[in-house]
Design a protein around this motif. Structure first.
Motif, PDB file in Angstrom:
ATOM      1  N   HIS A 107       0.832  -1.203   0.000  1.00  0.00           N
ATOM      2  CA  HIS A 107       0.000   0.000   0.000  1.00  0.00           C
ATOM      3  C   HIS A 107       0.870   1.258   0.000  1.00  0.00           C
ATOM      4  O   HIS A 107       0.638   2.187  -0.778  1.00  0.00           O
ATOM      5  CB  HIS A 107      -0.924  -0.032   1.223  1.00  0.00           C
ATOM      6  N   ARG A 109       2.766   1.664  -3.323  1.00  0.00           N
ATOM      7  CA  ARG A 109       1.895   2.015  -4.448  1.00  0.00           C
ATOM      8  C   ARG A 109       1.653   3.518  -4.533  1.00  0.00           C
ATOM      9  O   ARG A 109       1.336   4.050  -5.591  1.00  0.00           O
ATOM     10  CB  ARG A 109       0.551   1.303  -4.334  1.00  0.00           C
ATOM     11  N   HIS A 110       1.800   4.201  -3.416  1.00  0.00           N
ATOM     12  CA  HIS A 110       1.517   5.635  -3.381  1.00  0.00           C
ATOM     13  C   HIS A 110       2.720   6.420  -2.855  1.00  0.00           C
ATOM     14  O   HIS A 110       2.633   7.084  -1.813  1.00  0.00           O
ATOM     15  CB  HIS A 110       0.284   5.903  -2.504  1.00  0.00           C
ATOM     16  N   HIS A 148       2.853  -7.396  -7.507  1.00  0.00           N
ATOM     17  CA  HIS A 148       1.757  -7.229  -6.553  1.00  0.00           C
ATOM     18  C   HIS A 148       1.477  -5.751  -6.296  1.00  0.00           C
ATOM     19  O   HIS A 148       1.167  -5.357  -5.182  1.00  0.00           O
ATOM     20  CB  HIS A 148       2.096  -7.919  -5.229  1.00  0.00           C
ATOM     21  N   GLU A 149       1.601  -4.949  -7.319  1.00  0.00           N
ATOM     22  CA  GLU A 149       1.437  -3.515  -7.138  1.00  0.00           C
ATOM     23  C   GLU A 149      -0.020  -3.110  -6.972  1.00  0.00           C
ATOM     24  O   GLU A 149      -0.309  -2.036  -6.498  1.00  0.00           O
ATOM     25  CB  GLU A 149       2.046  -2.735  -8.317  1.00  0.00           C
ATOM     26  N   ASN A 150      -0.952  -3.971  -7.393  1.00  0.00           N
ATOM     27  CA  ASN A 150      -2.365  -3.628  -7.303  1.00  0.00           C
ATOM     28  C   ASN A 150      -2.917  -3.942  -5.932  1.00  0.00           C
ATOM     29  O   ASN A 150      -3.126  -5.086  -5.581  1.00  0.00           O
ATOM     30  CB  ASN A 150      -3.176  -4.393  -8.359  1.00  0.00           C
ATOM     31  N   ILE A 151      -3.152  -2.906  -5.188  1.00  0.00           N
ATOM     32  CA  ILE A 151      -3.813  -3.034  -3.895  1.00  0.00           C
ATOM     33  C   ILE A 151      -4.871  -1.942  -3.848  1.00  0.00           C
ATOM     34  O   ILE A 151      -4.673  -0.854  -4.388  1.00  0.00           O
ATOM     35  CB  ILE A 151      -2.817  -2.926  -2.716  1.00  0.00           C
ATOM     36  N   VAL A 152      -5.992  -2.270  -3.280  1.00  0.00           N
ATOM     37  CA  VAL A 152      -7.120  -1.345  -3.243  1.00  0.00           C
ATOM     38  C   VAL A 152      -7.296  -0.867  -1.809  1.00  0.00           C
ATOM     39  O   VAL A 152      -7.324  -1.672  -0.882  1.00  0.00           O
ATOM     40  CB  VAL A 152      -8.408  -2.054  -3.726  1.00  0.00           C
ATOM     41  N   ASP A 169      -9.894   4.092  -2.918  1.00  0.00           N
ATOM     42  CA  ASP A 169     -10.187   3.529  -4.239  1.00  0.00           C
ATOM     43  C   ASP A 169     -11.605   2.961  -4.285  1.00  0.00           C
ATOM     44  O   ASP A 169     -12.325   3.127  -5.265  1.00  0.00           O
ATOM     45  CB  ASP A 169      -9.195   2.418  -4.592  1.00  0.00           C
ATOM     46  N   LEU A 186     -14.454  -2.379  -6.463  1.00  0.00           N
ATOM     47  CA  LEU A 186     -13.101  -2.781  -6.074  1.00  0.00           C
ATOM     48  C   LEU A 186     -13.091  -3.391  -4.677  1.00  0.00           C
ATOM     49  O   LEU A 186     -13.762  -2.898  -3.771  1.00  0.00           O
ATOM     50  CB  LEU A 186     -12.155  -1.576  -6.143  1.00  0.00           C
ATOM     51  N   TRP A 190     -11.773  -3.740  -1.337  1.00  0.00           N
ATOM     52  CA  TRP A 190     -10.935  -3.032  -0.373  1.00  0.00           C
ATOM     53  C   TRP A 190     -10.316  -3.967   0.648  1.00  0.00           C
ATOM     54  O   TRP A 190      -9.383  -3.597   1.347  1.00  0.00           O
ATOM     55  CB  TRP A 190     -11.714  -1.916   0.325  1.00  0.00           C
ATOM     56  N   ASN A 240      -8.795  -6.771  -0.245  1.00  0.00           N
ATOM     57  CA  ASN A 240      -7.626  -7.328  -0.936  1.00  0.00           C
ATOM     58  C   ASN A 240      -7.430  -8.802  -0.624  1.00  0.00           C
ATOM     59  O   ASN A 240      -6.331  -9.260  -0.290  1.00  0.00           O
ATOM     60  CB  ASN A 240      -6.370  -6.533  -0.565  1.00  0.00           C
TER      61      ASN A 240
END
Length: 172
Positions: free
Chosen positions: A18, A21-22, A149-153, A157, A164, A166, A168
């Protein structure tokens, strides 16, 4: 307290993904579990409003929240320690009767030797004490895990697109 017995690998992975990713943003999440941190639930990658925080905590009411994690942009001379926002959330959690409340602070600059610090709120709910926690051994394994594994909600989001997940649940 040894981190491998207290914080499950899944919680470390989700919180690190997380935050990674940001980059360049303040990132917040919840730590859930019972006698140890079993999971992490991503909350925000923007400065949260009171209303957004209330909605997120309502969504998390089915979980046993025992703390929070955060990665925030700090000045060069500022210590890696809980922010005022996280402190207020922890104090509210303590006031609701939580036995122990923890904060996992994650460095926004992964070039540092220790990228994580663990804190525990005292029984009065006024001060944090740094816990014995050397997560430097996790740095390489977490970095390796991030690839693919860059996609985390997070809840930010999910509020923008309710389809989506949340929670995960795809991340193991």
């Amino acid at each position: 307290m040894e981190e491998d017995k207290f914080i499950a690998t899944l919680a470390l992975k989700k919180s690190a993904i997380h935050c990674a990713r940001h980059p360049g943003r303040d990132v917040y999440g919840a730590l859930v579990g019972d006698s140890k941190v079993n999971d992490a639930i991503p909350l925000f990658h923007t400065r949260p409003t009171t209303a957004a925080t209330e909605v997120a905590l309502l969504m998390l009411s089915q979980f046993n929240i025992i703390g929070f994690y955060e990665s925030r942009i700090r000045g060069a001379n500022e210590e890696l320690e809980p922010s005022r926002y996280i402190t207020q959330l922890c104090q509210a959690l303590k006031n609701k009767g939580a036995a122990s409340v923890f904060v996992l602070c994650i460095e926004s600059d992964w070039n540092e030797s220790n990228i994580m610090a663990l804190f525990r709120l005292d029984n009065k709910g006024t001060n944090f004490t740094k816990q014995t926690f050397d997560a430097s051994f996790n740095k390489m394994s977490l970095t390796d895990f991030l690839i693919g594994h860059e996609n985390i909600v997070d809840i930010d989001d999910h509020l923008a697109n309710p389809r989506l997940d949340w929670r995960n649940q795809n991340i193991q």
